[in-house]
Design an enzyme around this catalytic site. Structure first.
Site, PDB file in Angstrom:
ATOM      1  N   GLY A  99      25.520   8.775  27.509  1.00 52.22           N
ATOM      2  CA  GLY A  99      25.378   9.807  26.490  1.00 52.22           C
ATOM      3  C   GLY A  99      24.350   9.519  25.427  1.00 52.22           C
ATOM      4  O   GLY A  99      23.913  10.431  24.711  1.00 52.22           O
ATOM      5  N   ARG A 100      23.947   8.261  25.268  1.00 48.28           N
ATOM      6  CA  ARG A 100      22.876   7.930  24.324  1.00 48.28           C
ATOM      7  C   ARG A 100      22.002   6.795  24.864  1.00 48.28           C
ATOM      8  O   ARG A 100      21.456   6.000  24.121  1.00 48.28           O
ATOM      9  CB  ARG A 100      23.450   7.558  22.960  1.00 48.28           C
ATOM     10  N   LYS A 120      19.895   2.051  24.472  1.00 49.48           N
ATOM     11  CA  LYS A 120      21.015   2.490  23.645  1.00 49.48           C
ATOM     12  C   LYS A 120      20.401   3.133  22.400  1.00 49.48           C
ATOM     13  O   LYS A 120      19.646   2.479  21.675  1.00 49.48           O
ATOM     14  CB  LYS A 120      21.897   1.301  23.266  1.00 49.48           C
ATOM     15  N   ASP A 261      34.779   2.071  31.821  1.00 50.47           N
ATOM     16  CA  ASP A 261      33.354   2.409  31.823  1.00 50.47           C
ATOM     17  C   ASP A 261      32.530   1.344  31.112  1.00 50.47           C
ATOM     18  O   ASP A 261      31.295   1.441  31.087  1.00 50.47           O
ATOM     19  CB  ASP A 261      33.121   3.780  31.183  1.00 50.47           C
ATOM     20  N   ASN A 262      33.181   0.329  30.544  1.00 49.22           N
ATOM     21  CA  ASN A 262      32.472  -0.775  29.893  1.00 49.22           C
ATOM     22  C   ASN A 262      32.555  -2.063  30.694  1.00 49.22           C
ATOM     23  O   ASN A 262      32.234  -3.128  30.169  1.00 49.22           O
ATOM     24  CB  ASN A 262      33.042  -1.020  28.493  1.00 49.22           C
TER      25      ASN A 262
END
Length: 461
Positions: A99-100, A120, A261-262
């Protein structure tokens, strides 16, 4: 399985790769980087730039590639935002993805590993939802400090490759605003997350699942896929993530957000938000102010990472029987115990002696640290090489006794061991470093700290 501390980078020529393109749909979206008003270079990781053949870039070219994202030669022509799902604090979220950030380039290092350059804070993507796709400068500074410290402590971590201040004013709820903006580039051994497999299972995309399994086995593990690819993939992930959990404990580190997701399938730690180093051996110590239940507390990190590996196994049921996957999952505990012993011994500068006695030593160390609130970094500094120092009370008598067979001769030959105090990275110092930057644009404490961390890393290696 042995704990394998991070090795020093080896210089190499620039070797571009575009292996991610072999995956094609449905793994990513082509995106465009944000256009920033400024590109002020704040951090450049020269030693890792040399390891991937980019050490000769001058600062102008560096800012062009890593602040404006002009493609590197013969590399990905367009940035790619990767698609994935994930459990966030145990709640499944099918609406996430890069998303970023995005995958900017792929290349190989001096050890012939395939590496990604990912971003990032590089702008909005189809997965930004309500976010602005930006990164605060403070967040970038904190990530550089985290990765440098973890690398020095032997943790398998992404490397902060570049930090560029971008000249925008950002509003954030969790820090004084407006605040300064930045874009970070991280160097990682892939950005393939457990959440990528969860997404394919969610949509029942069997062919794509086989494709992703083959990609990871071939390009990240150097293995052919074969009929048992799902089982061998899970086996790799289980032992690598067990090793990651062990290295967090030996480093006294709390990641803060161990969502699925990490978790990278190579077991490489990445994406540092609310991280903290634990001052003492406090199992309940948390990093994220929003972790009200202590789900990702210091002492619960092995459990959390095992749970994430379990979600990979659940996803792989799309293409594999359950029984072999369950058997592999059940090996996590034994693998973790072996890895945490190796990781703690590595930080103490000692070697294995006897399995039972070694386990007793690990238990004695933990009991002594918990009962006395001895600072973690101070303990490992004072006892390095298995040499029992003066000034430690009766709580450490058993540690001293069990350490005797491990004591090394002349273990402290690096000048670091003559310092009066160990190198640490506690929150007060992190805030002090940021205050100097924010209030006075003084980067000297930041630069000095990185040099100090790297000196400690040399002593530990």
């Amino acid at each position: 399985m042995m704990f394998r501390p991070q090795a020093s980078p080896r210089p190499a020529a620039y070797r571009p790769a575009e292996t991610i393109l072999s995956l094609g749909e449905p793994f990513y979206d082509e995106v465009a980087p944000a256009r920033f008003p400024k590109a002020l270079l704040r951090f450049r990781n020269q030693r890792w730039a040399e390891a991937v053949g980019l050490g000769d870039l001058d600062d102008t070219a560096w800012r062009d590639h890593f602040g404006r994202f002009t493609p590197l030669p013969d590399n990905l022509p367009t940035p790619l935002a990767l698609r994935y799902h994930g459990h966030q604090f145990r709640v499944y979220n099918p609406e996430i993805g890069d998303g970023r950030g995005f995958l900017f380039a792929q290349l190989r290092d001096g050890s012939d590993r395939l590496l990604d350059l990912g971003t990032k804070g590089s702008g909005r993507t189809p997965w930004s939802r309500f976010g602005d796709g930006r990164l605060t400068l403070k967040g970038g500074v904190r990530e550089v400090l985290a990765t440098e410290m973890l690398e020095a402590l032997g943790v398998n971590t992404s490397k902060s490759f570049s930090l560029i201040e971008t000249g925008e004013a950002l509003d954030r709820n969790d820090e004084p605003s407006p605040t300064r903006s930045a874009v970070l580039v991280r160097l990682s051994h892939s950005h393939i997350r457990i959440g990528a497999f969860q997404r394919l299972a969610y949509f029942r995309e069997e062919e794509a699942m086989h494709r992703l399994i083959a990609y990871v086995l071939e390009h990240l593990y150097g293995e052919p896929a074969g009929k048992d690819g799902a089982e061998r993939l899970l086996d790799q992930v289980v032992w690598r993530t067990a090793e990651l959990a062990a290295s967090y404990m030996a480093a006294g580190f709390v990641h803060g957000v161990l969502n699925s997701d990490n978790i990278n399938v190579t077991g490489e730690s990445f994406d540092y938000g609310p991280w903290r180093f634990n001052p003492n051996w406090d199992p309940g110590f948390t990093a994220a102010y929003f972790d009200h239940a202590g789900l990702y507390a210091f002492g619960r990190q092995p459990e959390a990472i095992h749970w994430d590996a379990m979600q990979l196994a659940v996803s792989l049921r799309l293409v594999s029987d359950a029984e072999p996957l369950i058997a592999i999952l059940e090996s996590f505990g034994d693998r973790y115990q072996a890895a945490v012993t190796d990781a703690l011994f590595w930080r103490l500068g000692i070697k294995r002696y006897d399995d039972r006695r070694d386990a007793d030593l690990i238990a004695a160390i933990e009991r002594a640290l918990r009962s006395t609130d001895t600072p973690i970094d101070r303990f490992f500094f004072d006892w390095f090489g298995g040499i029992a120092p003066a000034g430690y009370g009766e709580a450490f008598d058993e540690v001293k006794k069990l350490l005797t067979p491990h004591t090394r001769r002349k273990p402290r030959q690096h000048p670091y061991w003559s310092d009066t105090a160990p190198c640490s990275m506690l929150i007060d110092e992190v805030e002090s470093i940021w205050t100097a930057i924010d209030a006075h644009d003084d980067w000297r404490p930041f630069e000095t700290k990185i040099a100090t961390i790297r000196r400690m890393g040399e002593a530990l290696r």
